[in-house]
Design an enzyme around this catalytic site. Sequence first.
Site, PDB file in Angstrom:
ATOM      1  N   GLU A   1      -4.437   5.966   0.390  1.00  0.00           N
ATOM      2  CA  GLU A   1      -4.208   6.483  -0.953  1.00  0.00           C
ATOM      3  C   GLU A   1      -5.544   6.585  -1.688  1.00  0.00           C
ATOM      4  OE1 GLU A   1      -2.554   3.498  -3.370  1.00  0.00           O
ATOM      5  OE2 GLU A   1      -2.712   4.703  -5.180  1.00  0.00           O
TER       6      GLU A   1
ATOM      7  N   ASP B   1      -2.569   0.473  -2.323  1.00  0.00           N
ATOM      8  CA  ASP B   1      -2.849  -0.709  -3.128  1.00  0.00           C
ATOM      9  C   ASP B   1      -1.661  -1.663  -3.124  1.00  0.00           C
ATOM     10  OD1 ASP B   1      -5.397  -0.055  -3.827  1.00  0.00           O
ATOM     11  OD2 ASP B   1      -4.806   1.055  -5.620  1.00  0.00           O
TER      12      ASP B   1
ATOM     13  N   ASP C   1       0.091  -2.976  -5.261  1.00  0.00           N
ATOM     14  CA  ASP C   1       0.775  -3.052  -6.554  1.00  0.00           C
ATOM     15  C   ASP C   1       1.999  -2.133  -6.541  1.00  0.00           C
ATOM     16  OD1 ASP C   1      -0.208  -0.509  -6.648  1.00  0.00           O
ATOM     17  OD2 ASP C   1      -1.688  -0.894  -8.223  1.00  0.00           O
TER      18      ASP C   1
ATOM     19  N   ASP D   1       2.580   0.814  -7.821  1.00  0.00           N
ATOM     20  CA  ASP D   1       2.315   2.210  -7.466  1.00  0.00           C
ATOM     21  C   ASP D   1       2.078   2.358  -5.967  1.00  0.00           C
ATOM     22  OD1 ASP D   1       2.641   3.165  -9.985  1.00  0.00           O
ATOM     23  OD2 ASP D   1       0.517   3.018 -10.522  1.00  0.00           O
TER      24      ASP D   1
END
Length: 640
Positions: free
Chosen positions: A428, A505, A507, A509
């Site tokens: 990403e 990541d 998290d 998202d």
Amino acid sequence: MAKKDNYGAEQISVLEGLEAVRKRPGMYIGSTSRKGLNHCIYEIVDNSVDEHLAGYCDTVYVTLEKDGSCTVEDNGRGVPVDMHAKGVAAARIVFSTLHAGGKFGDGAYKTSGGLHGVGSSAVNALSTYFDVEISKDGYIHHDRYEQGRPVVKLEKGLLPKIGKTKKTGTKINFLPDPTIFEKTKFKADEIQSRMHETAYLNPGITIIFRDLRGEEPEEIVYHEPEGIVGFVKGINKNKEVLHDVVSFSGESDGIQVEVAFQFCNEFHEDILGFCNNIYNSEGGSHITGFKTQFTTVINSYARELGILKEKDANFTGTDVRNGMTAIISVKHPDPRFEGQTKTKLDNQDAAKATAKITGDKIQLYFDRNVEVLKKVISCAERAAKIRKTEEKTKTNLLQKQKYSFDTNGKLANCESRDAKKCEIFIVEGDSAGGSAKTARNRMYQAILPIRGKILNVEKASIDKVLANAEIKTMINAFGCGFSEGYGNDFDISKLRYDKIIIMADADVDGAHISTLLLTLFYRFMPELIYEGHVYIAMPPLYKAMPKKGEEEYLYDDEALEKYRKTHDGPYTLQRYKGLGEMDAEQLWETTLDPKRRILKRVEIEDGRMASDVTEMLMGNDVPPRKAFIYKNARDAELDI
Ligand code: TSJ
């Protein structure tokens, strides 16, 4: 067999039977992975469901205990404890003889469908301990086994009584044997969804699921008086539905058929088949019977209403099921199963019965509910239109694909063409992608950066999906094409990488991007997941840098907690907000280096998991979605 059987010799042969289960557990319980582990619970619960179907039990408690064992308790009649013909309590025979369960049944439908219906004795054989309390005739009768061997002494052939009770019922507490199972921690969310499903399929039952393992004990009550209608509503909970759930049932040729369906504003179908309450992940004759009949009925109505003209071709089956969610549940006295995992219903009379009931009942319904019929037909029209566009798009894409390997140049491919050794990281963000390109082992590691959020394929039609640059690049890079709806062009033998590693990541998202990618793979390249090629990289959350001693990467909050408890001296803690914050060397050390990184392999229980997960994650209410992603991340199976 002779009547005056030698008791000792008989016990020996019983033990040999259970020993066979311990020697080849996969043959009896399907596998010794987590799937097999959870299956032990289902195998036990199915006995209570049988008791419910016989008309004697309405409540089942399923408890995951603190010590890792599981307790299943019902309020049925209690397994018979009286003397069996062999001079031993009937219950003892049930728990120590393979396939003994059915002998005590009263001819009602046996839930145990398919390969794994081997009953409680196999679970007993595969348990460190298996403890039994049967409440019946005013007493609690006790029995206990260790690795399948009885450790309770019979009294004149009968089970000892350990107390008085006015209730009736059966309670089993068992601990799966860690020398047999690869994983011994039950996975709550899979068990919950199975219990929920059981409640939908048996509207009179209440299942109380409890998980006492965590700090906060958890309790969920599953009771679904609406049955399969509620099941369809549940699946469509977060979707834009086009009409009320349609349901009907009937009996033909001794086969009971129940159907519920509802259309929503989506571009795919979700049709689940059950036989005798067991999910058929490979479908089978009941599904085929329903589909064929449904197609015929819709086409004849469409002509009757003048929506299809004489010169028009019929709608295809896929057209008429565009946007459909359906449950087909049949009860068959003698089910046969085929297919790779023996979960495909094979009985041809089930196809006939389902088609007959569907044909009769659905016409009655549509004749009285023309507005619903019109909505269904308009879904089919929309699908047919898209199909025609798609057929063109797809031919174009496939032709292009023959000539080009990488269409937009973002892929940093590896040098080796030995697929078994190659990996592709889908990264990403361009900055993390850049670091990864520098850090990687160029021989075997390819990097494909993707930008931002990719398309949500659940909500898009195939021509949109295939027009998406990110998706095109991935399909091209993997090299095996894709499959969807019309014809299957996917060929896993052409896969260019052994591991497809999603790197996002740590998290919310990032989790969302991972899910979108998994949804894409699941819909267009499901074999990638089934065959275990898809992984999720686990970048560390923290780096602990002590004044004295070695630096350490910490991959989750539990690891941090542990580090805090075990390190006295001063240390500084760096928290990584994203992959972009790591330099190439750190990225290599923590996430790329096969010797040090942590990968999470994506597993699917039986093909249904993914759509459940997808539904939860893609739904419109955000809070549960977040909760699920985090929960799932903590429970993840690590494959190091
Ligand atoms: F797996 C198991 F066998 F250990 C087990 C069985 C586990 C659990 C939780 C429940 C049961 C179970 C069995 N619940 N209810 C029954 N019922 C009978 O076995 C039963 C009782 C009476 C009669 C009868 O004809 O009087 C027949 C049966 C099959």
